[in-house]
Design an enzyme around this catalytic site. Structure first.
Site, mmCIF file in Angstrom:
data_model
loop_
_atom_site.group_PDB
_atom_site.id
_atom_site.type_symbol
_atom_site.label_atom_id
_atom_site.label_comp_id
_atom_site.label_asym_id
_atom_site.label_seq_id
_atom_site.Cartn_x
_atom_site.Cartn_y
_atom_site.Cartn_z
ATOM 1 N N HIS A 91 -45.295 75.026 35.832
ATOM 2 C CA HIS A 91 -44.382 75.276 36.947
ATOM 3 C C HIS A 91 -45.081 75.527 38.277
ATOM 4 C CE1 HIS A 91 -41.113 76.119 33.846
ATOM 5 N NE2 HIS A 91 -40.602 75.189 34.642
ATOM 6 N N HIS A 118 -37.871 63.047 35.308
ATOM 7 C CA HIS A 118 -37.578 64.452 35.061
ATOM 8 C C HIS A 118 -36.081 64.681 35.075
ATOM 9 C CE1 HIS A 118 -37.456 68.835 36.017
ATOM 10 N NE2 HIS A 118 -38.500 68.853 35.236
#
Length: 304
Positions: free
Chosen positions: A192, A292
């Protein structure tokens, strides 16, 4: 055929709101697009309200390229996450309209079928107690459902640094997951974009024995030099791209050769056609593409 208006619908989920947009036409056909905004749903709805009046009403839903260009450049401002996400939901809905009007699957309009299957990985499955035992059980359940790949962020609240104790615990979680899924199931590690290059490199070396398929966003996405530093020191393939909102911004990423897999988010990068253009450029640079958060109308609309 002309667009007569759009309507928006927000659906709440545990992780994020999903914004669905219906694009209506004067011939009765309606297309659906979807994206998810992290904390900016109201901003997206506000932008779409203005874009409807300024660019969308009266447009030809078949002229996708023209509509995208007007929405992106017609306001004489630099398009960011909000604008590109608004473009994406409208653009995707236009492809939905095209497929319905022509009676063909959207993939036929994008160049035809290349493969019979598309690989998918499970994500979000580890929202359980953060213990090796709970992760072991959850991973087994995912594999039992037929998934051959899983993605996980095992790093808790780590930011820039991860101390020795937290590192050992993160490693224990991955050890439990690998034990549960066996050597034949792919395991992707998500960071992340939280770590410094030195921390990302250290964690990559700690986790290398568990054969991760990729390391995702090891450093903040706005720092390409940091990503290059990590790429030069680890042997695990690197993935990034979900927080890049304009395909032209991938240029330096391709030139650096610092990444092995790009992850454009169809709902944030301007939609289906922009993603298709980016994929062609990635192929020319020998970079793989793993879109994604693909789902919703792109895969499930009646035209598919």
């Amino acid at each position: 055929m002309r667009i007569t208006g759009i309507s928006t619908h927000v659906v709440g989920t545990p992780w994020r709101n999903l914004t669905y947009v219906q694009v209506h036409t004067d011939e009765g056909l309606t297309g659906v697009g979807e994206t998810r905004m992290l904390g900016h749903t109201d901003a997206l709805i506000g932008y779409l309200r203005e874009a409807e009046a300024n660019h969308i009403l009266g447009s030809d839903p078949f002229a996708v390229e023209d509509l995208v260009r007007r929405m992106k450049y017609g306001d004489y401002g630099r398009a960011g996450e909000i604008v590109m996400s608004g473009i994406a939901v409208v653009e995707t809905a236009c492809w939905d309209i095209k497929g319905k009007a022509l009676g063909v699957p959207v993939w036929q309009l994008l160049g035809g079928k290349v493969t019979d299957k598309v690989k998918a990985y499970a994500n979000g499955w580890y929202t359980t107690e953060r213990t090796p035992e709970a992760y072991h059980k959850a991973a087994q359940e995912v594999v039992a459902r037929g998934y051959q790949a899983l993605k996980i962020d095992p790093f808790g609240t780590g930011h820039f640094e991860l101390d020795h104790e937290a590192t050992l615990y993160s490693v224990s979680l991955i050890e439990a997951v690998r034990d549960a899924i066996g050597p034949g199931t792919e395991l992707m590690l998500e960071m992340h974009g939280r770590f410094s290059p030195s921390t990302a490199v250290r964690l990559a070396h700690e986790l290398a024995p568990f054969k991760p398929a990729w390391l995702e966003e090891p450093v903040p996405p706005e720092n390409l030099k940091a990503l290059e530093k990590v790429a030069g020191k680890v042997d695990i393939p690197l993935a990034t791209g979900e927080r890049i909102h304009d395909r032209v911004e991938f240029r330096e990423l391709f030139e650096s050769q610092a990444v092995d897999i790009i992850q454009p988010d169809v709902g944030h990068i301007g939609g289906v056609w922009e993603t298709r253009k980016l994929a062609a450029t990635a192929e020319a640079h020998y970079v793989l593409v793993a879109p994604h958060n693909v789902g919703g109308p792109v895969l499930t609309a009646a035209s598919l």
